[in-house]
Design a protein around this motif. Structure first.
Motif, PDB file in Angstrom:
ATOM      1  N   ARG A 145       0.574   5.153   0.716  1.00 11.58           N
ATOM      2  CA  ARG A 145       0.026   6.567   1.340  1.00 11.58           C
ATOM      3  C   ARG A 145       0.576   7.756   0.795  1.00 11.58           C
ATOM      4  O   ARG A 145       1.878   7.898   1.163  1.00 11.58           O
ATOM      5  CB  ARG A 145      -0.076   6.267   2.923  1.00 11.58           C
ATOM      6  CG  ARG A 145      -0.925   7.551   3.397  1.00 11.58           C
ATOM      7  CD  ARG A 145      -1.082   7.413   4.950  1.00 11.58           C
ATOM      8  NE  ARG A 145      -1.593   8.424   5.426  1.00 11.58           N
ATOM      9  CZ  ARG A 145      -1.383   8.931   6.628  1.00 11.58           C
ATOM     10  NH1 ARG A 145      -1.016   8.161   7.506  1.00 11.58           N
ATOM     11  NH2 ARG A 145      -1.882   9.939   6.992  1.00 11.58           N
ATOM     12  N   LYS A 171       0.776  -1.258   0.100  1.00  6.97           N
ATOM     13  CA  LYS A 171      -0.066  -0.065  -0.222  1.00  6.97           C
ATOM     14  C   LYS A 171       1.007   1.240   0.147  1.00  6.97           C
ATOM     15  O   LYS A 171       2.054   1.221   0.707  1.00  6.97           O
ATOM     16  CB  LYS A 171      -1.046  -0.081   1.250  1.00  6.97           C
ATOM     17  CG  LYS A 171      -1.957  -1.038   1.247  1.00  6.97           C
ATOM     18  CD  LYS A 171      -3.099  -0.878   2.364  1.00  6.97           C
ATOM     19  CE  LYS A 171      -3.797  -1.811   2.397  1.00  6.97           C
ATOM     20  NZ  LYS A 171      -4.922  -1.957   3.254  1.00  6.97           N
ATOM     21  N   CYS A 216       5.129  10.825  -5.712  1.00  9.34           N
ATOM     22  CA  CYS A 216       4.710  11.811  -4.775  1.00  9.34           C
ATOM     23  C   CYS A 216       5.325  12.950  -4.854  1.00  9.34           C
ATOM     24  O   CYS A 216       6.496  13.102  -5.209  1.00  9.34           O
ATOM     25  CB  CYS A 216       5.117  11.314  -3.295  1.00  9.34           C
ATOM     26  SG  CYS A 216       4.556  12.815  -1.882  1.00  9.34           S
ATOM     27  N   GLY A 223      -0.378  11.902   1.064  1.00  7.14           N
ATOM     28  CA  GLY A 223      -1.400  12.675   1.644  1.00  7.14           C
ATOM     29  C   GLY A 223      -2.374  12.018   2.429  1.00  7.14           C
ATOM     30  O   GLY A 223      -2.029  11.045   3.042  1.00  7.14           O
ATOM     31  N   ASP A 224      -3.512  12.161   2.295  1.00  9.99           N
ATOM     32  CA  ASP A 224      -4.450  11.436   3.001  1.00  9.99           C
ATOM     33  C   ASP A 224      -5.053  10.200   1.944  1.00  9.99           C
ATOM     34  O   ASP A 224      -6.111   9.788   2.469  1.00  9.99           O
ATOM     35  CB  ASP A 224      -5.890  12.142   3.212  1.00  9.99           C
ATOM     36  CG  ASP A 224      -5.549  13.369   4.350  1.00  9.99           C
ATOM     37  OD1 ASP A 224      -4.819  13.121   4.895  1.00  9.99           O
ATOM     38  OD2 ASP A 224      -6.116  14.447   3.977  1.00  9.99           O
ATOM     39  N   HIS A 225      -4.657   9.947   1.025  1.00 11.52           N
ATOM     40  CA  HIS A 225      -5.199   8.886   0.205  1.00 11.52           C
ATOM     41  C   HIS A 225      -4.026   7.730   0.171  1.00 11.52           C
ATOM     42  O   HIS A 225      -2.921   7.688   0.225  1.00 11.52           O
ATOM     43  CB  HIS A 225      -4.987   9.280  -1.336  1.00 11.52           C
ATOM     44  CG  HIS A 225      -5.223   8.449  -2.336  1.00 11.52           C
ATOM     45  ND1 HIS A 225      -6.759   7.958  -2.556  1.00 11.52           N
ATOM     46  CD2 HIS A 225      -4.778   7.733  -3.059  1.00 11.52           C
ATOM     47  CE1 HIS A 225      -6.770   7.046  -3.538  1.00 11.52           C
ATOM     48  NE2 HIS A 225      -5.615   6.953  -3.844  1.00 11.52           N
ATOM     49  N   GLU A 226      -4.697   6.390   0.515  1.00 13.55           N
ATOM     50  CA  GLU A 226      -3.950   5.256   0.583  1.00 13.55           C
ATOM     51  C   GLU A 226      -4.306   4.218  -0.783  1.00 13.55           C
ATOM     52  O   GLU A 226      -5.607   4.275  -0.932  1.00 13.55           O
ATOM     53  CB  GLU A 226      -4.123   4.701   1.982  1.00 13.55           C
ATOM     54  CG  GLU A 226      -3.250   3.379   1.937  1.00 13.55           C
ATOM     55  CD  GLU A 226      -3.206   2.664   3.434  1.00 13.55           C
ATOM     56  OE1 GLU A 226      -2.315   3.391   3.900  1.00 13.55           O
ATOM     57  OE2 GLU A 226      -4.303   1.946   3.611  1.00 13.55           O
ATOM     58  N   ALA A 227      -3.548   3.595  -1.258  1.00  8.71           N
ATOM     59  CA  ALA A 227      -3.954   2.958  -2.341  1.00  8.71           C
ATOM     60  C   ALA A 227      -3.224   1.630  -2.534  1.00  8.71           C
ATOM     61  O   ALA A 227      -2.074   1.637  -2.064  1.00  8.71           O
ATOM     62  CB  ALA A 227      -3.626   3.690  -3.919  1.00  8.71           C
ATOM     63  N   ARG A 267       4.566  17.106  -0.386  1.00  7.22           N
ATOM     64  CA  ARG A 267       3.593  15.978   0.191  1.00  7.22           C
ATOM     65  C   ARG A 267       4.055  15.039   1.000  1.00  7.22           C
ATOM     66  O   ARG A 267       5.017  14.464   1.002  1.00  7.22           O
ATOM     67  CB  ARG A 267       2.660  15.360  -1.125  1.00  7.22           C
ATOM     68  CG  ARG A 267       2.084  16.327  -2.019  1.00  7.22           C
ATOM     69  CD  ARG A 267       0.780  16.815  -1.715  1.00  7.22           C
ATOM     70  NE  ARG A 267      -0.132  15.756  -1.296  1.00  7.22           N
ATOM     71  CZ  ARG A 267      -0.945  15.264  -2.047  1.00  7.22           C
ATOM     72  NH1 ARG A 267      -1.398  15.843  -3.288  1.00  7.22           N
ATOM     73  NH2 ARG A 267      -2.045  14.369  -1.642  1.00  7.22           N
ATOM     74  N   SER A 271       4.210   4.549  -8.163  1.00  2.00           N
ATOM     75  CA  SER A 271       3.486   5.354  -7.400  1.00  2.00           C
ATOM     76  C   SER A 271       4.477   6.672  -7.298  1.00  2.00           C
ATOM     77  O   SER A 271       5.694   6.607  -7.310  1.00  2.00           O
ATOM     78  CB  SER A 271       3.603   4.789  -5.993  1.00  2.00           C
ATOM     79  OG  SER A 271       2.918   5.671  -4.994  1.00  2.00           O
TER      80      SER A 271
END
Length: 64
Positions: A38, A36, A54, A40-44, A58, A52
């Motif tokens: 993460r 996973k 960033c 910011g406030d988003h987790e994927a 951030r 991924s």
């Protein structure tokens, strides 16, 4: 300047504590396994072959 590092993250572990970079981007390419990301406030969910990214200023963390 561009740098690269290979990290092996054992199952159930985190890459680093939740952190942020003031002036540089962070990009991750998942070589194998699942985890996973993460940002910011988003987790994927992430898996082998995916990336991924960033942006600067951030917060980010990756875990398996």
């Amino acid at each position: 300047m561009l740098g690269a590092t290979l990290y092996r993250i054992p199952a159930g572990s985190k890459s680093w504590p939740f952190h942020w970079h003031a002036g540089n981007e962070e990009a991750m390419w998942i070589v194998s396994g699942r985890g996973k990301a993460r940002i910011g406030d988003h987790e994927a969910e992430i898996a082998a072959g995916e990336t991924s990214r960033c942006r600067p200023d951030r917060s980010a963390r990756t875990r398996s």
